[in-house]
Design a protein around this motif. Structure first.
Motif, PDB file in Angstrom:
ATOM      1  N   GLY A 150       1.126  -1.402  -0.155  1.00 47.93           N
ATOM      2  CA  GLY A 150       0.027   0.016  -0.157  1.00 47.93           C
ATOM      3  C   GLY A 150       0.829   1.124   0.135  1.00 47.93           C
ATOM      4  O   GLY A 150       1.281   2.464  -0.757  1.00 47.93           O
ATOM      5  N   MET A 151       2.201   1.083   0.793  1.00 41.64           N
ATOM      6  CA  MET A 151       2.803   1.884   0.949  1.00 41.64           C
ATOM      7  C   MET A 151       3.308   3.027  -0.574  1.00 41.64           C
ATOM      8  O   MET A 151       3.308   4.156  -0.757  1.00 41.64           O
ATOM      9  N   GLY A 159       2.603   1.745  -3.536  1.00 41.25           N
ATOM     10  CA  GLY A 159       1.377   1.493  -4.745  1.00 41.25           C
ATOM     11  C   GLY A 159       2.159  -0.278  -5.519  1.00 41.25           C
ATOM     12  O   GLY A 159       1.920  -0.089  -6.698  1.00 41.25           O
ATOM     13  N   LEU A 190       8.995  -0.941 -10.255  1.00 37.07           N
ATOM     14  CA  LEU A 190       8.123   0.214  -9.557  1.00 37.07           C
ATOM     15  C   LEU A 190       7.906   1.028  -8.488  1.00 37.07           C
ATOM     16  O   LEU A 190       6.930   0.640  -8.129  1.00 37.07           O
ATOM     17  N   PRO A 191       8.096   1.239  -6.848  1.00 39.88           N
ATOM     18  CA  PRO A 191       7.330   2.483  -6.762  1.00 39.88           C
ATOM     19  C   PRO A 191       6.379   2.991  -6.771  1.00 39.88           C
ATOM     20  O   PRO A 191       6.955   3.948  -7.642  1.00 39.88           O
ATOM     21  N   ARG A 192       5.599   2.920  -6.720  1.00 36.75           N
ATOM     22  CA  ARG A 192       4.706   4.665  -7.531  1.00 36.75           C
ATOM     23  C   ARG A 192       3.521   5.474  -6.162  1.00 36.75           C
ATOM     24  O   ARG A 192       3.899   4.223  -5.483  1.00 36.75           O
ATOM     25  N   ILE A 193       3.683   6.543  -6.608  1.00 41.22           N
ATOM     26  CA  ILE A 193       3.413   6.948  -5.629  1.00 41.22           C
ATOM     27  C   ILE A 193       2.910   8.423  -5.644  1.00 41.22           C
ATOM     28  O   ILE A 193       1.581   8.580  -5.218  1.00 41.22           O
ATOM     29  N   CYS A 194       2.946   8.552  -7.321  1.00 46.34           N
ATOM     30  CA  CYS A 194       1.782  10.089  -7.809  1.00 46.34           C
ATOM     31  C   CYS A 194       1.245   9.299  -8.451  1.00 46.34           C
ATOM     32  O   CYS A 194       1.907   7.709  -9.306  1.00 46.34           O
ATOM     33  N   MET A 244      -3.037   9.730  -9.154  1.00 45.36           N
ATOM     34  CA  MET A 244      -2.263  11.463  -8.995  1.00 45.36           C
ATOM     35  C   MET A 244      -1.476  10.946  -7.811  1.00 45.36           C
ATOM     36  O   MET A 244      -0.395  11.411  -7.484  1.00 45.36           O
ATOM     37  N   ASP A 251       7.922   6.807 -10.365  1.00 43.38           N
ATOM     38  CA  ASP A 251       6.650   6.580 -11.346  1.00 43.38           C
ATOM     39  C   ASP A 251       7.507   7.491 -12.931  1.00 43.38           C
ATOM     40  O   ASP A 251       6.789   7.177 -14.343  1.00 43.38           O
TER      41      ASP A 251
END
Lengths: 334, 70, 351
Positions: free
Chosen positions: A256-257, A259, A330-334, B1, C83
């Motif tokens: 969750g953190m 993504g 890859l961690p997804r944050i945005c 987003m 990302d």
């Protein structure tokens, strides 16, 4: 100063034999472990399975195991997936100059212990030392052979519509453990690797079911990748019930953190097993007796429609495709 | 987003909160929230607690629909 | 006995009025809507359009070129949200640059990049500051921290954007917006409520299955009533005024500027750049980056997709030249991107 591996240990002289003697023979010794150029083995007639795999993991030790344990489990499990009882293994080391000797000992000890548990013998080995920076710590390649159980035929192309899809425990633990052990994202969670030798589990499944169609080791790419491979090889669809996929809460929290999707994180002690519906309950009961497979669960079924695809029934009861695995995680944050 | 994750505050010190999401813990900035105490729930995005959360989605969505549909 | 109120799902599935076009602005909504299979329970006369709310997708090609220039020409260590790593620039992506030896480190949060800079005083560390109001405070904190610590080897490359003028630019693309709940957590519900007077309608939407279905049901109900509307459907996170501290943080460190949105062109006063007091942390000024006019593939229709003018299926390269492993347009890169989501969940089955 702590003893380390030096280039001299790989030069073939006195120090090489010391290293072999003190570390590898000390842990791997058995009547078949060769001091000659090749091991000599008596093999009963029948079908053999043979597999090889290279193990590179950074960091080389992690909660729940190290690269040594991993190198035994990986090859033992590959053989087990073919319904083969693992018999013999060889191992080849490439060690980085300066690697701590006590860590090498620990790795060899883990290999000894895991091999004993899996009932497999290490019969030959090789050691090379590479200059500082040429390898990352230690790389191990293991090759194994096993005897295939009489009458057993498993393979990725053998899934049939109507079959049940089982995973042998919660998914994504190894990948999550490594991610945390690298400490790149500042996240702490009580998660350890699922790394385990699974011949015992496969043995019990083969005894419980009349006909096992597919057994796959969900390593790199995780369960999601394995499901896609099977769907493609068997030209079938696979429908999974998303809420039925077992995931450890802490793994879910980490995902969750960042993504990430647990279905794409590596496992090192989880199998995807596909059996006819009528064998499902017996297989599940057998697995739940096992040391490493108590969390086994049915997660879906094989379908004739959507060949080559993995479809998920989601928490709102709608259907959607499981995204195809792809590329670097890859961690997804945005 | 903006991937957000609800998490429970374990402790707060000097504008930094240790938060827990079902067993995964990480320090995040608590600078954007004036009063934060252990046990509070926050929405975390990119290492920052962006809001204090007040209820769960179940109750809230029911109340919203009740309000909209007579 | 009182009749049971319809559930959100019953309202959605039971809709049989005139065609409705609803735009989910936020990329995480796009992702969740696909992951949950929401589109597969919608009646035919409700169209969900995926809007421009994925910072990766609206980041222009030239920005990636700037980052690669910093890595290759100036030897900077590029720190970034994961990302951005595979987003194509004019020649290559950051992943491509990394394969050629450039240093590119994914980080969880911008302040981790500051910590890295502090631990590596010999390296020039640049953080790629993308994102909307939700993410921007984190980048501002990083800059403030670097200043407080007196770091000389940290700077950021800004492409931060603000949403309000984007809604104005998108007016008419849809009958109503599902507003991005986590942006509103900072900007407040009032910022969108104020748009009703300009004829822009919508609801603030959360991210769980229940929240998304509820927001859709409310939107459908209100659109049927035919009157101007706004509703905050995410009050457990979003207050009317939003985060005062978050808004203050942005205002202290950054100021509005015109900015280019990939596919939408330049939208006036929809971007943010560092204020003069923080010029030392502005990578463009610090390294004198030459102007980069990014070249995107002319066949790529990401811009039209972002405005809801076409679907990915209408694009000639979608799924052929352009796939998640070899993306041509940014919308194929991020999991949030409309094209990536279509490719993952909708390519040819389950319509």
């Amino acid at each position: 100063m702590a003893k380390t591996v030096t280039l001299a240990h790989g030069a073939g002289g006195k120090q090489t034999s010391e290293l072999i003697h003190e570390v590898f023979e000390a842990h791997f010794k058995n009547p078949l472990f060769t001091a000659d150029d090749a091991a000599v083995l008596d093999i009963e007639p029948g079908k053999l399975a043979m597999s090889t795999d290279g193990f590179i993991v950074s960091p080389y030790e992690f909660p729940g195991g190290n690269v040594g344990k991993l190198s035994i489990c990986g090859t033992v499990n590959d053989l087990a997936c073919m319904g083969a009882q693992p018999l013999y293994l060889t191992c080849a080391f490439v060690i980085e100059e300066g690697f701590p000797m006590d860590k090498l000992e620990e790795i060899a000890a883990a290999m000894e212990k895991t091999a004993a548990e899996a009932g497999v013998r290490i019969v030959a080995g090789d050691t090379k030392v590479a200059g500082k920076g040429q390898v990352d710590g230690v790389f191990i390649t293991t090759t194994g052979i096993g005897r295939i159980r009489e009458g057993v035929k498993t393979g990725g192309a053998l899934a049939r519509p109507g079959d049940a899809v089982i995973v042998t425990g919660d998914v994504g633990r190894h990948g999550c453990t490594i991610l945390l052990a690298r400490n790149e994202y500042g996240i702490v969670a009580d998660v350890d690797s699922d790394c385990a030798p699974l011949w015992g589990a496969v043995d019990s499944v083969l005894a419980a079911a009349s006909d096992v169609h597919v057994i796959r080791d969900a390593t790199r790419g995780g369960v999601g990748t394995v499901l896609y491979e099977i769907a493609e090889q068997s030209t079938v669809g696979i429908r999974i019930d998303a809420p039925a996929v077992p995931v450890d809460p802490a793994v879910k929290g980490v995902c969750g953190m960042l993504g990430l999707e647990p279905l794409y994180l590596a496992c090192e002690g989880r199998l995807v097993i596909i059996v006819p519906q009528e064998d499902k309950d017996a297989v599940l009961a057998a697995l739940r007796q096992g040391k490493y497979t108590k969390g086994a669960a049915v997660i879906g079924e094989v379908t004739a429609e959507n060949p080559g695809k993995v479809v998920m029934t989601t928490e709102i009861g709608a259907e959607t495709l499981l995204p195809q695995p792809g590329g670097e995680l890859l961690p997804r944050i945005c | 987003m903006c991937v957000g994750l609800p998490a429970r505050v374990v402790n707060v010190k000097d504008g930094v909160a240790l938060v827990d999401a079902s067993g995964a813990q990480r320090e995040v900035s608590a600078e954007l929230i004036e009063e934060l105490d252990p046990g509070d729930y926050v929405m975390v995005h990119a290492g920052v607690a962006i809001a204090k959360i007040t209820a769960d989605d179940e109750e809230e969505t029911d109340a919203l629909l009740d309000a909209v549909i007579d | 006995m009182e009749q049971k109120r319809k559930t959100a799902r019953e309202i959605i599935e039971g809709y049989d009025g005139p065609k409705l076009r609803i735009m989910e602005v936020c990329g995480t909504h796009t992702h969740e809507i696909f992951r949950l299979g929401v589109r597969n329970i919608l009646p035919e006369n409700i169209e969900l359009i995926s809007g421009p709310g994925c910072p990766v997708c609206v980041t222009p090609v030239g920005f990636i070129d700037e980052a690669i220039w910093l890595a290759e020409e100036k030897g900077c260590v590029i720190t970034t949200f994961g990302d951005l790593i595979r987003v194509p620039g004019s020649e290559k992506s950051l992943a491509g640059a990394r394969a050629g030896g450039a240093r590119v480190n994914p980080v969880y949060t911008p302040t981790d990049a500051v910590a890295y800079a502090e631990e590596h005083p010999d390296e020039e560390v640049v953080f790629l500051a993308v994102g909307f109001e939700t993410t921007t405070p984190a980048s501002c904190m990083a800059v403030k921290q670097a200043k407080e610590k007196g770091l000389k080897n940290f700077s950021i490359l800004t492409a931060n954007k603000t949403m309000t003028n984007a809604y104005r630019a998108l007016k008419g693309s849809a009958d109503a917006f599902l507003y991005p709940g986590h942006v509103n957590a900072i900007t407040g519900a009032d910022s969108c409520a104020a748009l009703v007077d300009e004829g822009i309608y919508g609801v603030v939407c959360g991210f769980t299955a229940k929240e998304i279905l509820t927001a859709l049901a409310v939107t459908i109900t209100r659109l049927q009533e035919g009157k101007p509307f706004f509703m905050n459907c995410y009050p457990r996170v979003v207050t009317d005024e939003g985060s005062t501290a978050g808004k203050r943080m942005i205002e202290e460190v950054m100021e509005p500027c015109d900015t280019e949105w990939r596919g939408l062109g330049v939208i006036p006063q929809s971007g943010l750049r560092l204020r003069d007091e923080y010029a030392a942390y502005d990578a463009r000024k610090k390294f004198g980056i030459p102007e980069m006019k990014g070249r995107s593939n002319p066949a790529c229709r990401c811009g039209d997709v972002l405005q809801g003018k076409c679907t990915p299926a209408d694009c000639k390269v979608f799924g052929k030249g352009c796939t998640p492993l070899h993306p041509i347009g940014a919308c194929m890169v991020s999991d949030e991107g409309t094209c990536a989501a279509w490719y993952a969940y909708k390519r040819d089955v389950i319509e």
